[in-house]
Motif scaffolding. Structure first.
Motif, PDB file in Angstrom:
ATOM      1  N   GLN A  46     -77.724  29.854  85.738  1.00 38.67           N
ATOM      2  CA  GLN A  46     -76.700  30.028  84.774  1.00 38.67           C
ATOM      3  C   GLN A  46     -77.025  31.552  83.969  1.00 38.67           C
ATOM      4  N   LEU A  47     -76.953  32.494  84.121  1.00 39.65           N
ATOM      5  CA  LEU A  47     -78.115  33.936  83.329  1.00 39.65           C
ATOM      6  C   LEU A  47     -76.918  33.831  81.925  1.00 39.65           C
ATOM      7  N   HIS A  48     -78.229  33.894  80.817  1.00 41.67           N
ATOM      8  CA  HIS A  48     -78.009  34.284  79.528  1.00 41.67           C
ATOM      9  C   HIS A  48     -78.665  35.843  78.811  1.00 41.67           C
ATOM     10  N   ILE A  49     -78.423  35.956  77.556  1.00 41.02           N
ATOM     11  CA  ILE A  49     -79.295  36.387  77.132  1.00 41.02           C
ATOM     12  C   ILE A  49     -79.573  36.466  75.539  1.00 41.02           C
ATOM     13  N   ILE A  50     -80.894  36.543  75.430  1.00 42.51           N
ATOM     14  CA  ILE A  50     -81.643  36.820  74.489  1.00 42.51           C
ATOM     15  C   ILE A  50     -82.768  38.019  74.131  1.00 42.51           C
ATOM     16  N   THR A  51     -81.912  38.605  72.606  1.00 39.13           N
ATOM     17  CA  THR A  51     -82.044  39.282  71.918  1.00 39.13           C
ATOM     18  C   THR A  51     -82.155  39.723  70.922  1.00 39.13           C
ATOM     19  N   ASN A  52     -83.018  40.392  70.210  1.00 38.89           N
ATOM     20  CA  ASN A  52     -83.135  40.898  68.884  1.00 38.89           C
ATOM     21  C   ASN A  52     -82.283  41.681  68.452  1.00 38.89           C
ATOM     22  N   GLY A  53     -81.681  42.402  69.103  1.00 39.24           N
ATOM     23  CA  GLY A  53     -80.638  43.312  68.386  1.00 39.24           C
ATOM     24  C   GLY A  53     -79.480  42.787  67.460  1.00 39.24           C
ATOM     25  N   PHE A  54     -79.028  43.855  67.154  1.00 37.70           N
ATOM     26  CA  PHE A  54     -78.282  44.299  66.317  1.00 37.70           C
ATOM     27  C   PHE A  54     -76.635  43.390  67.255  1.00 37.70           C
ATOM     28  N   ASN A  55     -76.021  41.964  67.113  1.00 32.69           N
ATOM     29  CA  ASN A  55     -74.459  41.483  67.072  1.00 32.69           C
ATOM     30  C   ASN A  55     -73.901  43.203  67.735  1.00 32.69           C
ATOM     31  N   GLU A  56     -73.390  44.121  67.166  1.00 30.82           N
ATOM     32  CA  GLU A  56     -72.076  44.920  67.054  1.00 30.82           C
ATOM     33  C   GLU A  56     -72.702  46.016  68.918  1.00 30.82           C
ATOM     34  N   VAL A  57     -74.091  45.777  68.134  1.00 27.34           N
ATOM     35  CA  VAL A  57     -75.257  47.551  69.362  1.00 27.34           C
ATOM     36  C   VAL A  57     -74.929  46.321  70.674  1.00 27.34           C
ATOM     37  N   GLN A  58     -75.926  45.305  70.130  1.00 36.86           N
ATOM     38  CA  GLN A  58     -75.978  44.714  71.620  1.00 36.86           C
ATOM     39  C   GLN A  58     -74.695  43.711  72.509  1.00 36.86           C
ATOM     40  N   TYR A  59     -73.749  43.860  72.551  1.00 35.80           N
ATOM     41  CA  TYR A  59     -72.648  43.909  72.989  1.00 35.80           C
ATOM     42  C   TYR A  59     -71.354  44.895  73.580  1.00 35.80           C
ATOM     43  N   LYS A  60     -71.758  45.837  73.156  1.00 36.04           N
ATOM     44  CA  LYS A  60     -71.273  46.668  73.145  1.00 36.04           C
ATOM     45  C   LYS A  60     -72.161  47.263  74.464  1.00 36.04           C
ATOM     46  N   LYS A  61     -73.306  47.614  73.680  1.00 36.76           N
ATOM     47  CA  LYS A  61     -74.299  48.145  75.369  1.00 36.76           C
ATOM     48  C   LYS A  61     -73.778  47.191  76.396  1.00 36.76           C
ATOM     49  N   LEU A  62     -74.057  45.930  76.315  1.00 34.01           N
ATOM     50  CA  LEU A  62     -73.541  44.870  77.606  1.00 34.01           C
ATOM     51  C   LEU A  62     -71.990  45.245  78.825  1.00 34.01           C
ATOM     52  N   ASN A  94     -70.340  47.895  78.278  1.00 33.45           N
ATOM     53  CA  ASN A  94     -70.224  49.711  78.731  1.00 33.45           C
ATOM     54  C   ASN A  94     -71.065  49.746  79.671  1.00 33.45           C
ATOM     55  N   CYS A  95     -72.331  48.685  80.452  1.00 30.75           N
ATOM     56  CA  CYS A  95     -72.639  48.902  81.197  1.00 30.75           C
ATOM     57  C   CYS A  95     -72.247  48.526  82.450  1.00 30.75           C
ATOM     58  N   GLU A  96     -71.460  47.177  81.862  1.00 36.31           N
ATOM     59  CA  GLU A  96     -70.442  46.646  82.989  1.00 36.31           C
ATOM     60  C   GLU A  96     -71.292  45.127  83.245  1.00 36.31           C
ATOM     61  N   LEU A  97     -72.056  44.209  82.529  1.00 39.47           N
ATOM     62  CA  LEU A  97     -72.988  43.712  82.445  1.00 39.47           C
ATOM     63  C   LEU A  97     -72.218  42.717  82.668  1.00 39.47           C
ATOM     64  N   ILE A  98     -72.059  42.231  81.430  1.00 43.35           N
ATOM     65  CA  ILE A  98     -71.130  41.416  80.328  1.00 43.35           C
ATOM     66  C   ILE A  98     -70.954  40.006  81.277  1.00 43.35           C
ATOM     67  N   SER A  99     -70.316  40.499  82.297  1.00 41.04           N
ATOM     68  CA  SER A  99     -70.021  39.928  82.845  1.00 41.04           C
ATOM     69  C   SER A  99     -70.780  38.559  83.739  1.00 41.04           C
ATOM     70  N   TYR A 100     -71.881  38.861  83.689  1.00 38.41           N
ATOM     71  CA  TYR A 100     -73.050  38.304  84.719  1.00 38.41           C
ATOM     72  C   TYR A 100     -73.169  36.775  83.487  1.00 38.41           C
ATOM     73  N   PHE A 101     -73.200  37.535  82.610  1.00 40.82           N
ATOM     74  CA  PHE A 101     -73.725  36.015  81.480  1.00 40.82           C
ATOM     75  C   PHE A 101     -73.444  35.470  81.017  1.00 40.82           C
ATOM     76  N   THR A 102     -73.666  34.229  81.182  1.00 42.39           N
ATOM     77  CA  THR A 102     -72.942  33.043  80.132  1.00 42.39           C
ATOM     78  C   THR A 102     -72.766  32.632  79.266  1.00 42.39           C
ATOM     79  N   GLU A 103     -73.976  32.677  77.951  1.00 41.51           N
ATOM     80  CA  GLU A 103     -74.473  32.431  76.561  1.00 41.51           C
ATOM     81  C   GLU A 103     -75.143  34.478  76.384  1.00 41.51           C
ATOM     82  N   ILE A 104     -74.747  34.411  75.106  1.00 42.52           N
ATOM     83  CA  ILE A 104     -75.864  35.772  74.482  1.00 42.52           C
ATOM     84  C   ILE A 104     -76.173  35.308  73.221  1.00 42.52           C
ATOM     85  N   ILE A 105     -77.015  35.023  73.402  1.00 43.26           N
ATOM     86  CA  ILE A 105     -77.920  34.507  72.026  1.00 43.26           C
ATOM     87  C   ILE A 105     -78.967  35.719  71.015  1.00 43.26           C
ATOM     88  N   THR A 106     -78.397  36.257  69.894  1.00 42.92           N
ATOM     89  CA  THR A 106     -78.601  36.968  69.374  1.00 42.92           C
ATOM     90  C   THR A 106     -79.763  36.484  68.259  1.00 42.92           C
TER      91      THR A 106
END
Length: 233
Positions: free
Chosen positions: A126-142, A144-156
């Motif tokens: 189960q893969l997840h993100i834990i980031t100190n970045g800001f919601n509106e920016v981090q979701y766009k990054k994930l 646009n890079c086509e990384l978001i599909s790998y992750f179950t939970e995005i923790i900001t």
């Protein structure tokens, strides 16, 4: 399926998967041209170096709850402009807004990031993100890079109400994913936030040391390239 005790793998995003420095340089270059900043800074390298200096200091202040998100976003540009003789708050806020819009459109990831994530997913982690970045920016990054599909939970940090290395963001991550400290692993590039934070929360860590920086920190594992993670897991 996985062959060891880990089930939940938590990744940092900036400078671990998403190449912050490369993507930031592309963005700053565009802003430098769009706003004709050579008239203020003289050279792109000088502008970039001052931005990196102020951005780093302000992020440290943000981690310590000494400044708010909104202030960080424009002050990193305002301080650059002010020290170069252009005390212009409105211009700083315009540039800051453009930076927030243009930066997450950049898609440079570290070598083999996709390949590594795909392999881990196929092994059943189960893969997840834990980031100190800001919601509106981090979701766009994930996205646009086509990384978001790998992750179950995005923790900001915004959702958790705390930044790494605070134990609160790790507690929030464990609750949200149903993970435990013993079956979790944190992967990140920052010894102070990712590694020390996970260690204090009794979570094993992989330190992604892409620059091969010398250190004396106590880390569970260390890699210089992302693909090496597949040999550990």
């Amino acid at each position: 399926m996985q062959h060891n005790k880990y089930k939940h793998i938590f990744f940092d995003l900036d400078r671990t998967l998403w190449d912050f420095n490369a993507n930031s340089e592309i963005t700053l270059n565009q802003l430098y041209r769009d706003y004709q900043l050579q008239n203020i800074f003289g050279s792109f390298l000088f502008f970039k170096s001052r931005f990196e200096y102020h951005n780093g200091k302000l992020w440290n202040a943000y981690y310590q709850n000494r400044i708010k998100k909104e202030d960080l976003m424009y002050r990193r540009f305002y301080l650059c402009l002010k020290e170069s003789g252009a005390d212009d708050l409105d211009l700083a806020k315009e540039i800051a807004q453009d930076f927030i819009e243009i930066s997450p459109l950049q898609t440079k990831t570290f070598p083999k990031a996709h390949e590594m994530l795909q392999q881990l997913k196929e092994k059943g982690y189960q893969l997840h993100i834990i980031t100190n970045g800001f919601n509106e920016v981090q979701y766009k990054k994930l996205t646009n890079c086509e990384l978001i599909s790998y992750f179950t939970e995005i923790i900001t940090s915004e959702d958790a109400g705390a930044n790494k290395p605070s134990p609160l963001i790790f507690e929030y991550a464990l609750q949200n994913t149903g993970a435990t400290t013993s079956n979790s692993l944190m992967i990140g590039d920052d010894l102070k936030t990712d590694i020390a934070g996970a260690r204090k929360s009794n979570i094993d860590q992989i330190y992604f040391n892409s620059n091969k920086t010398k250190h004396n920190d106590d880390v569970t594992y260390e890699v210089n390239e992302l693909i090496e993670i597949t040999k550990i897991l």
